[in-house]
Motif scaffolding. Structure first.
Motif, PDB file in Angstrom:
ATOM      1  N   GLN A 216       0.823  -1.200   0.000  1.00  0.00           N
ATOM      2  CA  GLN A 216       0.000   0.000   0.000  1.00  0.00           C
ATOM      3  C   GLN A 216       0.858   1.252   0.000  1.00  0.00           C
ATOM      4  OE1 GLN A 216      -2.910   0.012   3.147  1.00  0.00           O
ATOM      5  NE2 GLN A 216      -3.443   2.147   2.744  1.00  0.00           N
ATOM      6  N   HIS A 217       0.495   2.187  -0.850  1.00  0.00           N
ATOM      7  CA  HIS A 217       1.127   3.499  -0.870  1.00  0.00           C
ATOM      8  C   HIS A 217       0.016   4.546  -0.758  1.00  0.00           C
ATOM      9  CE1 HIS A 217       4.923   1.713  -2.395  1.00  0.00           C
ATOM     10  NE2 HIS A 217       4.157   0.973  -3.161  1.00  0.00           N
ATOM     11  N   ASN A 218       0.420   5.801  -0.733  1.00  0.00           N
ATOM     12  CA  ASN A 218      -0.566   6.865  -0.700  1.00  0.00           C
ATOM     13  C   ASN A 218      -0.047   8.053  -1.492  1.00  0.00           C
ATOM     14  OD1 ASN A 218      -1.812   9.440   0.387  1.00  0.00           O
ATOM     15  ND2 ASN A 218      -3.071   7.948   1.452  1.00  0.00           N
TER      16      ASN A 218
ATOM     17  N   VAL B   4       4.538  13.383  -2.033  1.00  0.00           N
ATOM     18  CA  VAL B   4       5.187  12.309  -1.281  1.00  0.00           C
ATOM     19  C   VAL B   4       4.281  11.089  -1.238  1.00  0.00           C
ATOM     20  CG1 VAL B   4       6.528  13.792   0.261  1.00  0.00           C
ATOM     21  CG2 VAL B   4       4.187  13.179   0.863  1.00  0.00           C
ATOM     22  N   CYS B   5       4.876   9.975  -0.882  1.00  0.00           N
ATOM     23  CA  CYS B   5       4.084   8.819  -0.510  1.00  0.00           C
ATOM     24  C   CYS B   5       3.707   9.020   0.959  1.00  0.00           C
ATOM     25  CB  CYS B   5       4.871   7.534  -0.691  1.00  0.00           C
ATOM     26  SG  CYS B   5       3.963   6.081  -0.124  1.00  0.00           S
ATOM     27  N   ALA B   6       2.427   8.925   1.259  1.00  0.00           N
ATOM     28  CA  ALA B   6       1.963   9.260   2.609  1.00  0.00           C
ATOM     29  C   ALA B   6       1.465   8.034   3.372  1.00  0.00           C
ATOM     30  CB  ALA B   6       0.866  10.317   2.538  1.00  0.00           C
ATOM     31  N   GLU B   7       1.947   6.874   2.983  1.00  0.00           N
ATOM     32  CA  GLU B   7       1.574   5.658   3.712  1.00  0.00           C
ATOM     33  C   GLU B   7       2.836   4.819   3.818  1.00  0.00           C
ATOM     34  OE1 GLU B   7      -1.718   4.751   4.740  1.00  0.00           O
ATOM     35  OE2 GLU B   7      -0.600   3.239   5.835  1.00  0.00           O
ATOM     36  N   TYR B   8       3.201   4.430   5.043  1.00  0.00           N
ATOM     37  CA  TYR B   8       4.459   3.708   5.215  1.00  0.00           C
ATOM     38  C   TYR B   8       4.470   2.435   4.355  1.00  0.00           C
ATOM     39  CZ  TYR B   8       8.494   1.428   7.100  1.00  0.00           C
ATOM     40  OH  TYR B   8       9.708   0.811   7.203  1.00  0.00           O
ATOM     41  N   CYS B   9       5.511   2.296   3.543  1.00  0.00           N
ATOM     42  CA  CYS B   9       5.515   1.214   2.569  1.00  0.00           C
ATOM     43  C   CYS B   9       6.851   0.479   2.548  1.00  0.00           C
ATOM     44  CB  CYS B   9       5.191   1.771   1.178  1.00  0.00           C
ATOM     45  SG  CYS B   9       6.284   3.103   0.670  1.00  0.00           S
ATOM     46  N   GLY B  10       7.673   0.649   3.573  1.00  0.00           N
ATOM     47  CA  GLY B  10       8.955  -0.044   3.595  1.00  0.00           C
ATOM     48  C   GLY B  10      10.101   0.920   3.816  1.00  0.00           C
TER      49      GLY B  10
ATOM     50  N   GLN C  26      12.311   2.551   2.169  1.00  0.00           N
ATOM     51  CA  GLN C  26      12.541   3.795   1.434  1.00  0.00           C
ATOM     52  C   GLN C  26      11.272   4.632   1.270  1.00  0.00           C
ATOM     53  OE1 GLN C  26      15.371   5.120   0.803  1.00  0.00           O
ATOM     54  NE2 GLN C  26      16.501   3.382   1.607  1.00  0.00           N
ATOM     55  N   HIS C  27      10.312   4.402   2.142  1.00  0.00           N
ATOM     56  CA  HIS C  27       9.063   5.178   2.109  1.00  0.00           C
ATOM     57  C   HIS C  27       9.338   6.679   2.073  1.00  0.00           C
ATOM     58  CE1 HIS C  27       5.391   7.051   3.530  1.00  0.00           C
ATOM     59  NE2 HIS C  27       6.005   7.407   4.636  1.00  0.00           N
ATOM     60  N   ALA C  28      10.283   7.109   2.911  1.00  0.00           N
ATOM     61  CA  ALA C  28      10.552   8.545   3.016  1.00  0.00           C
ATOM     62  C   ALA C  28      11.166   9.100   1.734  1.00  0.00           C
ATOM     63  CB  ALA C  28      11.473   8.838   4.202  1.00  0.00           C
ATOM     64  N   TRP C  29      11.756   8.231   0.921  1.00  0.00           N
ATOM     65  CA  TRP C  29      12.330   8.694  -0.337  1.00  0.00           C
ATOM     66  C   TRP C  29      11.476   8.285  -1.520  1.00  0.00           C
ATOM     67  CZ3 TRP C  29      14.969  12.715  -0.597  1.00  0.00           C
ATOM     68  CH2 TRP C  29      15.928  13.032   0.355  1.00  0.00           C
ATOM     69  N   MET C  30      10.191   8.268  -1.295  1.00  0.00           N
ATOM     70  CA  MET C  30       9.268   8.010  -2.402  1.00  0.00           C
ATOM     71  C   MET C  30       8.568   9.331  -2.705  1.00  0.00           C
ATOM     72  SD  MET C  30       6.659   4.855  -2.754  1.00  0.00           S
ATOM     73  CE  MET C  30       5.418   4.852  -4.059  1.00  0.00           C
ATOM     74  N   ARG C  31       9.285  10.170  -3.423  1.00  0.00           N
ATOM     75  CA  ARG C  31       8.779  11.503  -3.731  1.00  0.00           C
ATOM     76  C   ARG C  31       8.253  11.548  -5.157  1.00  0.00           C
ATOM     77  NH1 ARG C  31      11.576  15.243  -0.186  1.00  0.00           N
ATOM     78  NH2 ARG C  31      11.923  14.065   1.723  1.00  0.00           N
TER      79      ARG C  31
HETATM   80 CU1  CUA Z   1       5.188   4.300  -0.916  1.00  0.00          CU
HETATM   81 CU2  CUA Z   1       5.300   5.016   1.340  1.00  0.00          CU
END
Ligand code: CUA
Length: 319
Positions: A153-155, A188-194, A196-201
């Protein structure tokens, strides 16, 4: 740090102007009321603790039982407040465009977005354009985005453009995207996804209609082969190293696992926002992608410096 190459994480954050994000009047109202009530309650507690503390020889204080007027007041006032907030919330939700309630029959999405680990793939069904991590949209026109995910899941969230929406594997959600003004909008990706979540821009570039049309035409055209020897060599290495099993470059390769690189040279960032797109940064990335963005699918290919220089020249020439 041994042989870990140093790099400068993208400084694009500075470009995000928090003040330009529109504040909802409903949010401000609830915030102000909640803070006021909290202060009132905390103040009364502090006052009571001091005023009615036990004193030597004080005895049992006066006991009060029931006060009809007070009870009516502290039941009616919060009830009225909650009903008011409910009504306002209801009206706000009705005026916020949510696809599904106002989607004309047969309306096809303008952009199909798929969340990947950890990047974004975007496809424009109408024009056949496929890009990664950066979308272009026409300013002043609503764009329908279909959202889904590859495996987790991503956001999808571009704060300055309003709503956020979950991306689920095997399910499609929709979102209207509208930039009133041309400009660069960061998401940004606003759902924790692993890891590199924070670097999913992601980046949305909103352009005037004519400029946007020109961008689409550009994307539909495969970049011209470059005549210089270094990019030529890079292209040969790209093929020999089998980069194309994961990446697509129009007329060269059709890999789907990684980002489409057809117009890589014109992108603002590398690897969904980790690095700004410069030849130096791309070289750092290719030297060891795992050092820059640990956990991604791209392995360290242990390329020689000569190979890296040629690949950089080739990839940056793809505009
Ligand atoms: Cu994709 Cu967090």
């Amino acid at each position: 740090m041994g042989d870990t190459p140093s790099f400068d994480p993208s400084s694009l954050d500075e470009l995000v102007d928090i003040n330009s994000i529109p504040w909802s009047p409903l949010f401000i109202f609830i915030m102000v009321v909640a803070v006021a009530i909290s202060l009132l309650v905390a103040g009364l507690v502090a006052y009571s603790v001091r005023r009615f503390r036990a004193r030597p020889g004080g005895g049992v204080p006066r006991q009060d039982f029931g006060n009809r007027n007070l009870e009516i007041a502290w039941t009616a006032a919060p009830a009225a407040l909650v009903i008011f907030v409910f009504g306002w919330t209801f009206l706000t939700m009705r005026t916020t465009p949510t696809p599904g309630s106002d989607l004309p029959d047969g309306r096809r999405p303008d952009i199909v977005a798929v969340g990947q680990r950890w990047w974004w793939s975007f496809h424009y069904p109408e024009s056949g354009v496929t890009v990664a991590n950066e979308i272009h949209i026409p300013a002043g026109r609503r764009v329908l985005v279909q959202l889904t995910s590859d495996e987790v899941q991503h956001n999808f969230w571009i704060p300055e453009l309003g709503q956020k929406m979950d991306m689920y594997p095997g399910k499609t959600n929709y979102l209207w995207l509208e930039a009133k003004e041309p400009g660069i909008y960061h998401g940004v990706c606003a759902e924790y996804c692993g890891t590199q979540h924070a670097w999913m821009r992601l980046i949305a570039v909103a352009q005037p209609e004519a400029e946007y049309a020109a961008w689409v035409r550009d994307q539909q055209t495969a970049p011209l082969p470059v005549a210089e020897p270094l990019p030529q060599l890079g292209r040969a290495i790209y093929i020999a190293r089998n980069c194309g099993s994961c990446h697509a470059i129009a007329t060269v390769s059709e890999g789907q696992a990684g980002p489409n690189l057809t117009h890589f040279g014109s992108r603002l960032t590398i690897s969904a926002g980790v690095l700004t797109n410069t030849p130096e940064n791309l070289a750092i990335y290719l030297r060891n992608p795992q050092a820059v963005k640990p956990g991604i699918f791209m392995p360290n290919f242990r390329l020689s410096e000569e190979e890296i220089a040629a690949l950089v020249a080739y990839l940056e020439s793809l505009r």
